[in-house]
Design an enzyme around this catalytic site. Structure first.
Site, mmCIF file in Angstrom:
data_model
loop_
_atom_site.group_PDB
_atom_site.id
_atom_site.type_symbol
_atom_site.label_atom_id
_atom_site.label_comp_id
_atom_site.label_asym_id
_atom_site.label_seq_id
_atom_site.Cartn_x
_atom_site.Cartn_y
_atom_site.Cartn_z
ATOM 1 N N ILE A 1 -5.239 -10.531 3.825
ATOM 2 C CA ILE A 1 -5.054 -11.740 3.016
ATOM 3 C C ILE A 1 -3.598 -12.177 2.995
ATOM 4 O O ILE A 1 -3.247 -13.124 2.321
ATOM 5 C CB ILE A 1 -5.578 -11.537 1.578
ATOM 6 C CG1 ILE A 1 -4.876 -10.358 0.899
ATOM 7 C CG2 ILE A 1 -7.082 -11.333 1.605
ATOM 8 C CD1 ILE A 1 -5.252 -10.194 -0.576
ATOM 9 N N GLY B 1 1.099 -3.824 -3.436
ATOM 10 C CA GLY B 1 0.715 -5.203 -3.728
ATOM 11 C C GLY B 1 0.708 -5.512 -5.213
ATOM 12 O O GLY B 1 1.168 -6.569 -5.642
ATOM 13 N N GLU B 2 0.207 -4.593 -6.015
ATOM 14 C CA GLU B 2 0.082 -4.839 -7.461
ATOM 15 C C GLU B 2 1.417 -4.613 -8.175
ATOM 16 O O GLU B 2 1.852 -5.446 -8.978
ATOM 17 C CB GLU B 2 -0.996 -3.953 -8.105
ATOM 18 C CG GLU B 2 -2.214 -3.627 -7.247
ATOM 19 C CD GLU B 2 -3.091 -4.811 -6.894
ATOM 20 O OE1 GLU B 2 -3.230 -5.725 -7.720
ATOM 21 O OE2 GLU B 2 -3.631 -4.819 -5.765
ATOM 22 N N PRO C 1 8.738 -2.349 7.310
ATOM 23 C CA PRO C 1 9.820 -2.808 6.418
ATOM 24 C C PRO C 1 9.844 -4.311 6.181
ATOM 25 O O PRO C 1 10.044 -4.759 5.053
ATOM 26 C CB PRO C 1 11.099 -2.361 7.148
ATOM 27 C CG PRO C 1 10.691 -1.453 8.232
ATOM 28 C CD PRO C 1 9.228 -1.610 8.473
ATOM 29 N N LYS C 2 9.642 -5.087 7.239
ATOM 30 C CA LYS C 2 9.773 -6.538 7.068
ATOM 31 C C LYS C 2 8.669 -7.101 6.173
ATOM 32 O O LYS C 2 8.931 -7.852 5.235
ATOM 33 C CB LYS C 2 9.758 -7.223 8.442
ATOM 34 C CG LYS C 2 10.107 -8.697 8.362
ATOM 35 C CD LYS C 2 10.142 -9.363 9.728
ATOM 36 C CE LYS C 2 11.432 -9.094 10.459
ATOM 37 N NZ LYS C 2 11.650 -10.008 11.597
ATOM 38 N N GLN D 1 6.265 -8.665 0.759
ATOM 39 C CA GLN D 1 5.221 -8.445 -0.248
ATOM 40 C C GLN D 1 5.834 -8.238 -1.633
ATOM 41 O O GLN D 1 5.323 -8.755 -2.627
ATOM 42 C CB GLN D 1 4.356 -7.246 0.139
ATOM 43 C CG GLN D 1 3.026 -7.242 -0.586
ATOM 44 C CD GLN D 1 2.083 -6.155 -0.107
ATOM 45 O OE1 GLN D 1 2.405 -5.388 0.795
ATOM 46 N NE2 GLN D 1 0.917 -6.090 -0.704
#
Lengths: 214, 711
Positions: free
Chosen positions: B464, B677-678, B605-606, B611
């Site tokens: 996503i 992500g969270e 890393p990128k 994120q």
């Protein structure tokens, strides 16, 4: 809370006779054609004929150049440039994010200027040159802005990216990329929900400072 | 200037996104972009009332409008086979066109299908619906007393209940988080195309192709194998595409009835009522401590909204059970059913909301104690999991505090609020901690080495946005020693080997492990073939050629080991904010932000940096601008578009710093990587609120912190 059901509400009365253009067509354009036809045949053919006539009456010619290629189309006047690109020409690189001119995902260039294609009717660009994200690279050679977006990771999901890149190219061409602050201001019409904003600024600054033609 | 240059350099380190070229050239195809032959278009019409029943529907004008193939309503819609069984639960998902009941404003009451989008859109405006209206409730604040315990939900008590009340130093405050809406840039879309009566293909915006496959198979009573779900590119989701929604079922139904491929793209307005949101939540936080800052008691209460037809619960209060070492903790969570659509997990579900109460509360407690907020957190650092007593698999939160404090310039913070100005703006610093469970599920990956030495990786998982394919490539490249540009990744297709839905910060851990294990096995096979322990000096391609093999492939399923269950596994984040507040207008500007993640090894890393900063930006929206507003007189949203529902835009966001502790977790998976992500979003809004207090002396407890609340 008690609901204030006495407040004004949307008009939901059953439709009074709909004075639509289609009925008008039926009454005017068709009237001579059907005058001599038996009534039951008229009824049977009415809907079908109506379609055909509507098609002829409601579509307009649109000639334009997209990414260097000429296109001669018949479009409904209400069709947006965005929907024509995506649905009729399969140029799906230009994205629909809101259809209200609020997010910038559908940004394309018309005669070199950035334009929100969801707020642009197709017939408004008759005779003009449209560039979409598909037309930015020269074959396999990416445009410097595309390269910079890759290097600086100016995106995550990639959905706003074509609009961001088209806007970014225009931002430099317009002379609005002279500082981080100015870039932020002139790129604020392009929403990125993944939040790649700083990376986008860095990509634009690099292209601007690199001095390559955009 | 030196610093800025340095920061920019770090942002370009690491492998470019492997699907980046497709994304920057417009060739990446999202779900609405498969213009199958004979495609027709569906447009929904929504209820204009908030509660009641449909009295009559006049669809004649719509049916007779040019190009219209069908108008479906509850009166004529083909029955969804899976909806005919009696429900097993008293409440459950909304069933589209199932009956005449209206549960919320904007609920779909009709689906128009026409040969063009424009014609369908116009015809949808011609449908006339008459309703019998019933009373309704849409305001959580005035219905908190109607809250009930969720089914199977129990209040949590450790030690003594409400112990904070008798502590030497205490705070007790209430916080409000309004409804936030995911609003990914890509509109939710499905194209459904049947092949006969028992088989179909869907191009769908989904976080999990196998979840969608299962849901559609259940609804239409099909063999899941006959439901092919394709979703190689997803234009953001943040939780909104975790489940299969009713517009998807409606499109599949219409495509079946019409025997034509149907495309249904939600409008931006429909994105506010059809695919969930972060629920409006009221919270009360009580914190008590000894004079030297040792926590004595935590009491955290929350009431969140749900719909009338379905319960949605989230772990809003769990963070207070897990974050700090404290002998007495109790939490209560209540659900309030309102005439709204059902919420759904949104980035950092539960914790992102709970962290507002806990981390603003900790800041308020630090002020009450006259203590530095970081010191207060370090004093109460949990060395083992407060809930289970288990050791952590890894935790370097104290390092994260230090890294972030140094980077933001915490030493420049003046503890006294409203005491520092810069160029006429008030200056404030604030911080907030985030945490989220670190998970690893099961996934299967196919790894195939070809004769030219290139490597294919295949699995069903979707991406996503975080860069799943890029992370997979990094992992495979590392294990196999194959250059990243010789690796190709195929994902987002239910026909590929199974892997889980993208969600809960678990994909790199889960799918990455399967990539790792598949590559390890492939390497073993190559070693066997070459007959030497290390494969000798032969390249992989030469080994295959020597054995006349066109390719060598393995399919490997990987899952967590029982050993892992001995540990408590979490990812941690600390967000630092420096804000400027204009004393006259109340405008809040983020001047500088540093987010530090302690989430194990960074495999990519990128994309990891992107994120984290992306999560900081979403948290900034939560803190400063996002709020879906309902006019409670009508029960209808008033700001369901991007002009009125404000998300952060370019002008709101400065250069952001993302820092990683980058120490491997020895137990979770072979890479030592935990999710991010969270945690990228959890704690950000609290850091902002705390910084605004430091700048102004005003404690805004009902988010977002808009200028009107500061003047």
């Amino acid at each position: 809370m008690e609901n204030n059901n006495n407040l004004p509400e949307p008009d939901t009365r059953p439709d009074v006779k709909d004075p639509s253009r289609r009925d008008f067509l039926k009454k005017s354009a068709l009237i001579t054609a059907v005058a001599l036809t038996p009534a039951h045949a008229v009824k049977a053919a009415e809907k079908h004929m109506d379609e055909r006539i509507a098609e002829a009456f409601e579509k307009m010619p649109l000639s334009l150049e997209i990414n260097g290629a000429p296109h001669n189309l018949m479009v409904e006047p209400r069709s947006t440039l965005l929907d024509i690109l995506r649905e009729q020409l399969d140029l799906t690189g230009t994205k629909k994010g809101c259809d209200l001119g609020q997010c910038g995902a559908c940004t394309v260039h018309v005669d070199g200027h950035r334009v929100i294609s969801c707020l642009t009717l197709g017939i408004m660009v008759n005779g003009k040159k449209v560039t979409t994200i598909e037309g930015l690279a020269k074959g396999d050679q990416l445009h410097p802005m595309q390269e910079a977006f890759l290097k600086h990771d100016g995106f995550q999901c990639g959905y706003c990216t074509p609009g961001q890149i088209m806007s970014a190219v225009a931002c430099i061409r317009e002379g609005h990329a002279n500082s981080e602050h100015e870039i932020r201001e002139y790129m604020s019409g392009n929403i990125c929900r993944c939040g790649a904003y700083p990376n986008i600024v860095n990509a634009i600054q690099e292209v601007k400072e690199g001095g390559l033609p955009v | 200037m030196e610093n800025i240059k340095k920061r920019k350099a770090s942002a370009t380190e690491g492998l470019d996104r492997v699907d980046g070229r497709l994304k920057v050239t417009g060739k990446a195809k999202y779900s609405a972009e498969y213009n199958t032959k004979g495609l027709v278009y569906g447009v929904l019409a929504g209820s204009t009332i908030t509660s009641g029943t449909i009295k009559t529907i006049d669809a004649k004008a719509a049916e007779n409008a040019p190009g219209v193939l069908a108008v479906y309503t509850y009166l004529n819609s083909p029955k969804i086979p899976g909806y005919q069984d009696p429900p097993t639960q008293p409440k459950g998902p909304f069933r589209i066109f199932d009956d005449n009941k209206i549960y919320f404003n904007g609920q779909p009451v009709a689906l128009v299908v026409a040969d063009t989008f424009e014609r369908a859109q116009y015809a949808a405006t011609l449908i006339k619906v008459a309703y019998d209206k019933a009373s309704f409730q849409t305001d959580l604040k005035s219905n908190i007393s109607a809250g009930v315990s969720p089914r199977n939900g129990k209040d949590y008590v450790k030690g003594q209940e409400d112990a904070y009340k008798t502590a030497p130093v205490k705070i007790e405050q209430e916080y409000i988080l309004p409804t936030d809406v995911h609003n990914p840039m890509e509109l939710h879309t499905i194209i459904a195309n049947w092949d006969g009566d028992d088989k179909l293909t869907v191009w769908d915006k989904t976080q999990g192709v196998l979840g969608t496959q299962r849901s559609i198979a259940q609804a239409f009573k099909l063999d899941p194998k006959n439901v092919h779900v394709i979703s190689p590119f997803v234009g953001g989701a943040f939780g909104a595409a975790l489940r299969t929604w009713q517009h998807e079922i409606a499109a599949v139904m219409a495509a079946k009835a019409l025997k034509k491929p149907v495309k249904l793209v939600l409008s931006r307005a429909e994105m506010f009522t059809a695919v969930g949101y972060r629920p409006y939540t009221w919270q009360k936080m009580g914190l008590g401590a000894t004079p030297d800052g040792k926590l004595v008691g935590i009491t955290h209460e929350a009431s969140g909204q749900t719909s009338m037809y379905e319960d949605f619960t989230e772990g809003t209060v769990n963070i207070s059970q897990l974050m700090y070492a404290c002998p007495n903790v109790n939490t209560r969570y209540r659900l309030v059913s309102l005439n709204v659509n059902t919420p759904t997990p949104m980035r950092g579900p539960g914790e992102a909301t709970g962290a507002i109460a806990l981390e603003c509360g900790m800041d308020e407690l630090a002020y009450a104690l006259n203590m530095d907020p970081i010191d207060l957190r370090v004093v109460n650092h949990a060395d083992t999991d407060p809930q289970t007593g288990k050791p952590y698999s890894s935790k370097f939160l104290k390092d994260a505090y230090q890294l972030g404090a140094d980077a933001i310039g915490w030493k420049n913070r003046n503890r006294k609020p409203a005491s520092v100005t810069e160029n006429g703006w008030l200056v404030g610093y604030g911080m907030g901690t985030g945490m989220f469970g670190a998970y690893r599920g099961a996934a299967t990956v196919l790894a195939r080495l070809l004769a030219d030495g290139t490597l294919d990786l295949e699995t069903a998982v979707t991406d996503i946005g975080p860069g799943t394919g890029t992370a997979m490539t990094n992992i495979a490249s590392e294990v196999m020693g194959v250059a990243a540009d010789k690796i190709s990744v195929k994902i987002g297709d239910s026909a590929l080997p199974p892997s889980p839905t993208q969600g809960g910060s678990s994909v790199t851990s889960t799918v990455g492990s399967a990539v790792n294990d598949a590559c390890v096995q492939l390497k073993e096979k190559l070693k066997e073939l070459s007959g030497t322990a290390e494969g000798g000096n032969l390249s992989y391609a030469q080994i295959l050629q020597a054995h006349n093999l066109p390719q060598l492939e393995v399919t490997v399923t990987s899952k967590s080991s029982p050993e892992a269950a001995k540990y408590a596994m979490y990812s941690w984040s600390v967000h630092f904010m420096k804000v400027l507040v204009h004393p006259t207008t109340g405008v809040v500007k983020v001047d500088k932000a540093v987010s530090v993640a302690d989430c194990g090894t960074i495999v990519s890393p990128k994309t990891a940096r992107s994120q984290i900063i992306g999560g900081t930006i979403m948290g900034t929206g939560m803190g400063l601008m996002e709020e879906a507003v309902i006019d409670h007189r009508y029960g209808r949203l008033v700001n369901n578009d991007f002009a009125n529902y404000h998300v952060p835009i370019q002008a709101d966001i400065p250069q952001l710093e993302a820092l990683f502790v980058n120490k491997p977790d020895p137990y979770i998976n072979p890479m030592g990587a935990k999710g991010m992500g969270e945690i990228a979003t959890i704690g950000v809004a609290a850091a902002l609120a705390n910084a605004v207090f430091n700048a102004t002396g005003k404690r805004v407890r009902d988010l977002p912190i808009t200028p009107d609340k500061l003047i």
